[in-house]
Enzyme design. Structure first.
Site, PDB file in Angstrom:
ATOM      1  N   ASN A   1      10.034  41.153  -9.381  1.00 40.43           N
ATOM      2  CA  ASN A   1      10.883  40.409  -8.212  1.00 40.43           C
ATOM      3  C   ASN A   1      12.118  40.970  -8.050  1.00 40.43           C
ATOM      4  O   ASN A   1      12.922  40.742  -8.776  1.00 40.43           O
ATOM      5  CB  ASN A   1      10.769  38.854  -8.887  1.00 40.43           C
ATOM      6  CG  ASN A   1      11.451  37.900  -7.815  1.00 40.43           C
ATOM      7  OD1 ASN A   1      12.125  38.255  -7.114  1.00 40.43           O
ATOM      8  ND2 ASN A   1      11.173  36.662  -8.168  1.00 40.43           N
TER       9      ASN A   1
ATOM     10  N   HIS B   1       7.754  36.755  -0.117  1.00 41.16           N
ATOM     11  CA  HIS B   1       8.589  37.445  -1.179  1.00 41.16           C
ATOM     12  C   HIS B   1       7.971  37.424  -2.567  1.00 41.16           C
ATOM     13  O   HIS B   1       7.149  36.485  -2.844  1.00 41.16           O
ATOM     14  CB  HIS B   1       9.848  36.248  -1.077  1.00 41.16           C
ATOM     15  CG  HIS B   1      10.392  36.139  -2.632  1.00 41.16           C
ATOM     16  ND1 HIS B   1      10.962  37.522  -2.982  1.00 41.16           N
ATOM     17  CD2 HIS B   1      10.510  35.326  -3.459  1.00 41.16           C
ATOM     18  CE1 HIS B   1      11.496  37.040  -4.077  1.00 41.16           C
ATOM     19  NE2 HIS B   1      11.488  35.704  -4.452  1.00 41.16           N
TER      20      HIS B   1
ATOM     21  N   CYS C   1      16.756  34.759  -2.633  1.00 38.27           N
ATOM     22  CA  CYS C   1      15.267  35.483  -2.495  1.00 38.27           C
ATOM     23  C   CYS C   1      14.922  35.636  -0.912  1.00 38.27           C
ATOM     24  O   CYS C   1      14.218  36.298  -0.454  1.00 38.27           O
ATOM     25  CB  CYS C   1      14.387  34.929  -3.268  1.00 38.27           C
ATOM     26  SG  CYS C   1      14.620  35.569  -5.024  1.00 38.27           S
TER      27      CYS C   1
END
Length: 342
Positions: free
Chosen positions: A293, A263, A120
């Site tokens: 996500n 993020h 990520c």
């Protein structure tokens, strides 16, 4: 331990375009609750997500990357680049890298192209790599793409991950420029802790498991995450890295941050980090409610969506931060330039 990369004098990477893409298949919380022991309320209160997008059968990470990359090139009004960097956790196949195929499909010819794996945090690590190519005068223009078909490695029966992760891609075009112009990438703060790699992992499928000669347990082929510990480390490292990036940029403090782009892990992490940094709600960018996500793609996808929606405008001082498997994390700053939105 974190690594701080100062902006080199005279030649910096400058963002000139962005693009984002999510696959057309949209999956709501109600659709997931039909097969998982959960509820729409449980998902929304713990993650902030109401819907996410998933690839259809036969769609790969490269397909997402090509869409986002093409939009970023159009945004920058730039048909050619000297290199392509692709950040992904879900390459089309273990070998070769996915980036060269993406470059070929975008009509970029035989430019340098390679993958970056930082889960990520992939976009920020890719940004550091792209900026390095420009600073070293290896490239004058770089296309940076972050793309993940995360649902292909998530256990569809695991409610702790299946409700969170989704698919998408985001991209940015960078050119050589000066540190004092809009879009110039600020100091990069990067860090990792491999001793905690087990907190976010796909245990099987790599050389360690294959070298045993034993078949992998089916559950070990899926992504797994220790949520509670991940939450704690994500909050700690994104908060610290963000403060370091702002300080190294020479800003007076968080009061100078016009927009905060973190993020999109889950709503609780986003809120806690922003609260600790004392960034007002009106300055926090978020799209997790509608896209979930999307792994490494989340920051550039968020930037593309925010610019198109008018939430991000030229002159805004922007703070970026991310955290992911590795463990790996990072943060940087820039002043948002004039960019086309597509």
């Amino acid at each position: 331990m974190t690594t701080s990369i100062a902006v080199p004098p005279g030649r910096s990477a400058v963002l000139t375009g962005v693009g984002g893409y999510v696959p057309p298949t949209r999956v709501t919380n109600e659709e997931l609750t039909a097969r998982l022991e959960t509820s729409d309320e449980w998902i929304r209160t713990r993650t902030g997500i109401t819907a996410r997008h998933m690839v259809s059968p036969g769609t790969a990470t490269s397909d997402l990357a090509v869409e986002a990359g093409g939009r970023a090139l159009k945004s920058a009004d730039e048909p050619r680049v000297d290199a392509l960097v692709l950040a992904t956790t879900t390459p089309d196949r273990p070998c070769p890298a996915t980036a060269p195929e993406v470059a070929a499909r975008l009509g970029l010819g035989t430019v340098a192209a390679f993958d970056v794996a930082a889960v990520c945090s992939g976009f920020l690590y890719g940004l550091a790599a792209a900026a390095g190519l420009i600073a070293a005068q290896i490239a004058d223009r770089v296309l940076l793409i972050a793309a993940d078909a995360f649902t292909t490695i998530v256990d569809p029966a695991d409610r702790t991950t299946a409700v969170i992760f989704a698919d998408g891609a985001g991209a940015a075009v960078l050119r050589a420029g000066h540190a004092d112009e809009p879009g110039a990438v600020g100091p990069m703060v990067l860090g990792s802790d491999g001793e905690l790699g087990h907190l976010i992992e796909v245990p099987a499928g790599g050389s360690r498991q294959r070298s045993t000669g034993l078949a992998a347990a089916p559950e070990d082929l899926f992504f797994r995450m220790h949520g509670r510990d991940t939450y704690r480390h994500a909050v700690e490292h994104m908060t610290t890295a963000s403060r370091q990036a702002v300080e190294q940029a020479g800003w007076r403090g968080m009061a100078d941050v016009d927009r905060f782009a973190a993020h999109q892990a889950n709503a609780r992490i986003l809120t806690t980090v922003a609260d600790r940094l004392e960034i007002p709600e009106g300055r926090r960018l978020s799209n997790i409610e509608h896209v979930g996500n999307t792994g490494g793609a989340s920051i550039p996808l968020l930037l593309a969506h925010s610019a198109r929606a008018g939430r991000l405008a030229a002159g805004h001082r922007l703070l970026l931060t991310a955290f992911g498997g590795g463990l790996a994390w990072g943060a940087t700053t820039l002043v948002w330039p004039e960019v086309g939105t597509f």
